[in-house]
Design a protein around this motif. Structure first.
Motif, PDB file in Angstrom:
ATOM      1  N   LEU A   1      -8.745 -21.599 -76.103  1.00 39.10           N
ATOM      2  CA  LEU A   1      -8.312 -22.095 -77.403  1.00 39.10           C
ATOM      3  C   LEU A   1      -8.584 -23.587 -77.536  1.00 39.10           C
ATOM      4  N   GLN A   2      -9.206 -23.966 -78.654  1.00 36.86           N
ATOM      5  CA  GLN A   2      -9.399 -25.363 -79.027  1.00 36.86           C
ATOM      6  C   GLN A   2      -9.082 -25.515 -80.513  1.00 36.86           C
ATOM      7  N   ASP A   3      -9.058 -26.762 -81.009  1.00 38.59           N
ATOM      8  CA  ASP A   3      -8.699 -26.966 -82.421  1.00 38.59           C
ATOM      9  C   ASP A   3      -9.542 -28.024 -83.120  1.00 38.59           C
TER      10      ASP A   3
ATOM     11  N   GLY B   1      -3.224 -27.670 -81.940  1.00 39.06           N
ATOM     12  CA  GLY B   1      -2.489 -28.194 -80.791  1.00 39.06           C
ATOM     13  C   GLY B   1      -3.089 -27.836 -79.447  1.00 39.06           C
ATOM     14  N   ARG B   2      -4.019 -26.889 -79.440  1.00 39.95           N
ATOM     15  CA  ARG B   2      -4.674 -26.503 -78.185  1.00 39.95           C
ATOM     16  C   ARG B   2      -5.993 -27.266 -78.069  1.00 39.95           C
ATOM     17  N   LYS B   3      -6.091 -28.096 -77.055  1.00 39.86           N
ATOM     18  CA  LYS B   3      -7.274 -28.942 -76.891  1.00 39.86           C
ATOM     19  C   LYS B   3      -8.326 -28.292 -75.989  1.00 39.86           C
ATOM     20  N   ASN B   4      -7.880 -27.738 -74.875  1.00 44.07           N
ATOM     21  CA  ASN B   4      -8.820 -27.046 -73.978  1.00 44.07           C
ATOM     22  C   ASN B   4      -8.036 -26.025 -73.155  1.00 44.07           C
ATOM     23  N   TYR B   5      -7.388 -25.103 -73.872  1.00 49.32           N
ATOM     24  CA  TYR B   5      -6.450 -24.153 -73.277  1.00 49.32           C
ATOM     25  C   TYR B   5      -7.228 -22.926 -72.795  1.00 49.32           C
ATOM     26  N   ASN B   6      -7.671 -22.991 -71.566  1.00 51.56           N
ATOM     27  CA  ASN B   6      -8.444 -21.905 -70.943  1.00 51.56           C
ATOM     28  C   ASN B   6      -7.526 -21.233 -69.919  1.00 51.56           C
ATOM     29  N   ARG B   7      -6.957 -20.083 -70.295  1.00 52.12           N
ATOM     30  CA  ARG B   7      -5.944 -19.426 -69.476  1.00 52.12           C
ATOM     31  C   ARG B   7      -6.320 -17.970 -69.227  1.00 52.12           C
ATOM     32  N   PHE B   8      -6.100 -17.504 -67.998  1.00 53.04           N
ATOM     33  CA  PHE B   8      -6.277 -16.081 -67.727  1.00 53.04           C
ATOM     34  C   PHE B   8      -5.120 -15.559 -66.887  1.00 53.04           C
ATOM     35  N   GLU B   9      -4.901 -14.240 -66.977  1.00 57.29           N
ATOM     36  CA  GLU B   9      -3.881 -13.556 -66.184  1.00 57.29           C
ATOM     37  C   GLU B   9      -4.464 -12.249 -65.685  1.00 57.29           C
TER      38      GLU B   9
ATOM     39  N   SER C   1       0.448 -10.251 -59.535  1.00 59.73           N
ATOM     40  CA  SER C   1      -0.250 -10.891 -60.648  1.00 59.73           C
ATOM     41  C   SER C   1      -0.569 -12.340 -60.302  1.00 59.73           C
ATOM     42  N   VAL C   2      -1.618 -12.861 -60.946  1.00 58.83           N
ATOM     43  CA  VAL C   2      -1.924 -14.286 -60.882  1.00 58.83           C
ATOM     44  C   VAL C   2      -2.178 -14.803 -62.286  1.00 58.83           C
ATOM     45  N   VAL C   3      -1.819 -16.072 -62.513  1.00 52.32           N
ATOM     46  CA  VAL C   3      -2.005 -16.732 -63.798  1.00 52.32           C
ATOM     47  C   VAL C   3      -2.588 -18.114 -63.546  1.00 52.32           C
ATOM     48  N   PHE C   4      -3.602 -18.477 -64.355  1.00 53.60           N
ATOM     49  CA  PHE C   4      -4.206 -19.804 -64.222  1.00 53.60           C
ATOM     50  C   PHE C   4      -4.409 -20.390 -65.607  1.00 53.60           C
ATOM     51  N   ASN C   5      -4.183 -21.694 -65.734  1.00 47.67           N
ATOM     52  CA  ASN C   5      -4.389 -22.424 -66.989  1.00 47.67           C
ATOM     53  C   ASN C   5      -5.140 -23.707 -66.658  1.00 47.67           C
ATOM     54  N   LEU C   6      -6.324 -23.876 -67.233  1.00 47.07           N
ATOM     55  CA  LEU C   6      -7.154 -25.039 -66.924  1.00 47.07           C
ATOM     56  C   LEU C   6      -6.457 -26.351 -67.237  1.00 47.07           C
ATOM     57  N   GLU C   7      -5.552 -26.366 -68.219  1.00 45.81           N
ATOM     58  CA  GLU C   7      -4.828 -27.596 -68.536  1.00 45.81           C
ATOM     59  C   GLU C   7      -3.813 -27.972 -67.454  1.00 45.81           C
ATOM     60  N   ARG C   8      -3.575 -27.043 -66.515  1.00 48.51           N
ATOM     61  CA  ARG C   8      -2.748 -27.315 -65.326  1.00 48.51           C
ATOM     62  C   ARG C   8      -3.545 -26.849 -64.111  1.00 48.51           C
TER      63      ARG C   8
END
Length: 238
Positions: free
Chosen positions: A15-17, A120-128, A135-142
Motif C-alpha cells: 500500500l502507498q498513497d 497514510g500508507r507510504k510503503n506498507y509491504n506486509r505479508f502473513e 504463522s509468520v507476519v512481516f511488515n517492511l515498515e518494521r
C-alpha cells in the motif's frame, strides 16, 4: 525447516498513497504504453515475487483492477516520486489498484492487494503466512522484526512473539552490526549484490534469475487477463 507445517494461507498487501491528489501529473508510471500497468506491476510484482519465493508457484488467479482518477494534468517526474504538471490533461491508462486471489501449486491459497490510493500508507509491504504448525507476519515498515506464532506452544503460553531479525546466527546477520543495531532498506540491496558476487566468484547459480522474472511476469499477465474476463485464469507455465 517445516516449523510452519503445511502451508494454508498467504496474504499480502502493498500500500502507498503518493498519487491520491487528483492534480498529481500524468507521469510515465500512469501511461500503459510505457509502464505496462499501474499498481499491479509497480507494487504487485513485489508481493507476487515474495509469495513465489516463500510459498511456491501460483497456478491460477481471479482478479479485479480499478482506476479511480481517469484524467490528470500532463507532467513529468522531478526526482524520487515527485512530479511537476506542464499543461493540458490526459487519460490515465493504468490501474490505480489491483486485488486478486490465487491458488498455489502446493494447495495453498493467497490474497493480494496493491494500491497507490491507501491514505497514510507510504510503503506498507506486509505479508502473513498461516500453516498447520504456526504463522509468520512481516511488515517492511518494521523490517527488523518478524512476528511468529507457534501452535505447538503450551495453550496457556500461545501468542505471537516478536523476533528481532539481526542476530549473528540469522541470514546475513553476521555481516552487519551487533545484535539490536538495526539495519535499513539500503542494506537489503547490499546483501543482494553480495549474493551475486559470491555466485560469480564460485560459479554457482544465482537467484532470482531471468526465469524467475519471466514466471513473475506470467502471474502479472494472468491477473490482467482475469480482471478483464472476470473469471479464473491459468498462469502460463514458464
Amino acid at each position: 525447516d517445516g516449523t510452519l507445517g503445511k502451508i494454508y494461507h498467504f496474504r499480502a498487501t502493498y500500500l502507498q498513497d503518493w498519487i491520491m491528489d487528483p492534480n498529481f501529473p500524468l507521469v510515465w508510471r500512469l501511461d500503459k504504453k510505457v509502464a505496462g500497468s499501474g499498481a499491479l506491476g509497480d507494487l504487485g510484482a513485489h508481493i507476487i515475487d515474495l509469495a513465489r519465493y516463500l510459498v511456491g508457484e501460483i497456478t491460477e488467479v481471479a482478479a479485479l483492477t480499478e482506476t479511480f482518477i481517469r484524467e490528470r494534468p500532463l507532467g513529468h517526474m522531478t526526482g524520487g516520486l515527485g512530479a511537476e504538471a506542464t499543461g493540458k490533461t490526459g487519460k490515465v491508462t493504468v490501474d490505480d489498484c489491483a486485488l486478486f486471489i490465487a491458488r498455489f501449486n502446493n494447495g495453498a491459497v493467497g490474497s493480494f492487494e496493491a494500491t497507490r490510493f491507501a491514505g497514510g500508507r507510504k510503503n506498507y509491504n506486509r505479508f502473513e503466512i498461516n500453516g498447520s504448525g504456526g504463522s509468520v507476519v512481516f511488515n517492511l515498515e518494521r523490517m527488523n522484526e518478524l512476528e511468529f506464532f507457534n501452535r505447538h506452544d503450551p495453550a496457556d503460553r500461545q501468542g505471537f512473539r516478536t523476533i528481532i531479525c539481526n542476530e549473528a546466527s540469522q541470514p546475513y546477520g553476521a555481516n552487519w552490526w551487533p545484535s539490536g543495531h538495526i539495519i535499513g532498506y539500503e542494506h537489503t540491496f547490499i546483501n543482494t549484490v553480495a549474493d551475486l558476487m559470491q555466485s560469480l566468484a564460485h560459479g554457482t547459480p544465482f537467484a532470482p534469475d531471468f526465469v524467475d522474472g519471466a514466471r513473475n511476469q506470467a502471474v502479472l499477465d494472468a491477473v490482467e487477463r482475469a480482471a478483464k474476463s472476470k473469471q479464473w485464469e491459468k498462469v502460463a507455465k514458464v
